[in-house]
Design a protein around this motif. Structure first.
Motif, PDB file in Angstrom:
ATOM      1  N   THR A 134       5.680   8.045  25.434  1.00 43.35           N
ATOM      2  CA  THR A 134       6.085   7.820  26.773  1.00 43.35           C
ATOM      3  C   THR A 134       6.255   8.865  27.803  1.00 43.35           C
ATOM      4  O   THR A 134       5.742   8.860  28.919  1.00 43.35           O
ATOM      5  N   ALA A 135       7.032   9.565  27.243  1.00 44.87           N
ATOM      6  CA  ALA A 135       7.427  11.173  28.060  1.00 44.87           C
ATOM      7  C   ALA A 135       5.956  11.889  28.195  1.00 44.87           C
ATOM      8  O   ALA A 135       5.769  12.051  29.632  1.00 44.87           O
ATOM      9  N   ARG A 136       5.304  11.925  27.359  1.00 41.72           N
ATOM     10  CA  ARG A 136       3.936  12.670  27.435  1.00 41.72           C
ATOM     11  C   ARG A 136       3.049  11.866  28.625  1.00 41.72           C
ATOM     12  O   ARG A 136       2.414  12.474  29.445  1.00 41.72           O
ATOM     13  N   LEU A 137       2.956  10.547  28.349  1.00 41.02           N
ATOM     14  CA  LEU A 137       2.099   9.827  29.179  1.00 41.02           C
ATOM     15  C   LEU A 137       2.644   9.890  30.784  1.00 41.02           C
ATOM     16  O   LEU A 137       1.756   9.912  31.592  1.00 41.02           O
ATOM     17  N   LEU A 138       3.801   9.770  30.896  1.00 40.32           N
ATOM     18  CA  LEU A 138       4.494  10.056  32.283  1.00 40.32           C
ATOM     19  C   LEU A 138       4.265  11.386  32.849  1.00 40.32           C
ATOM     20  O   LEU A 138       3.711  11.566  33.988  1.00 40.32           O
ATOM     21  N   THR A 139       4.304  12.298  32.236  1.00 39.07           N
ATOM     22  CA  THR A 139       3.830  13.653  32.518  1.00 39.07           C
ATOM     23  C   THR A 139       2.240  14.090  32.806  1.00 39.07           C
ATOM     24  O   THR A 139       2.243  14.594  33.942  1.00 39.07           O
TER      25      THR A 139
END
Length: 134
Positions: A3-8
């Motif tokens: 999720t953090a990677r996709l948000l970034t």
């Protein structure tokens, strides 16, 4: 965490497109964010500006210094607390912000066209998440 990677990834793609639009009219994302806050006509201390643009105070000082040198913002001692300096958008800064906003709105419209209703839904979800985590 995926999720953090996709948000970034989403943030970087979005910001890059906004940055390209702003560069074409003589602005940067950080300058746009600073002037966006200052456009309310109220003076803001540097700490508040830094919090708004989510950058460290020394970085914001450099951005504001450049905006001052371009005549887009100015500093004035706070009448209520002579130890504080407030930052204001100048008339020239407000005019620059209008140009920048036009460029950003054009790019935002293209993003919305490409992403469809997902972009609006993402904004709603992120707003709720930020409120819950704050």
């Amino acid at each position: 965490m995926e999720t953090a990677r996709l948000l970034t990834l989403a943030e970087r793609q979005f910001t890059q497109r906004i940055s390209t639009a702003l560069t074409s009219v003589g602005g940067t994302v950080d300058q746009w964010r600073v002037l966006g806050l200052l456009a309310d006509g109220q003076g803001h201390p540097m700490t508040q500006v830094a919090e708004h643009v989510i950058l460290a105070a020394p970085t914001v000082t450099k951005i504001v210094d450049k905006l001052v040198s371009q005549g887009l913002v100015y500093r004035r001692v706070d009448d209520a607390d002579r130890r504080r300096v407030l930052i204001y958008a100048s008339a020239r800064g407000k005019a620059a912000l209008r140009r920048w906003e036009t460029a950003v709105e054009g790019e935002r419209a293209r993003l919305e066209q490409e992403a469809g209703e997902d972009l609006a839904q993402l904004a709603e979800v992120l707003t709720r998440i930020v409120a819950r985590l704050s």
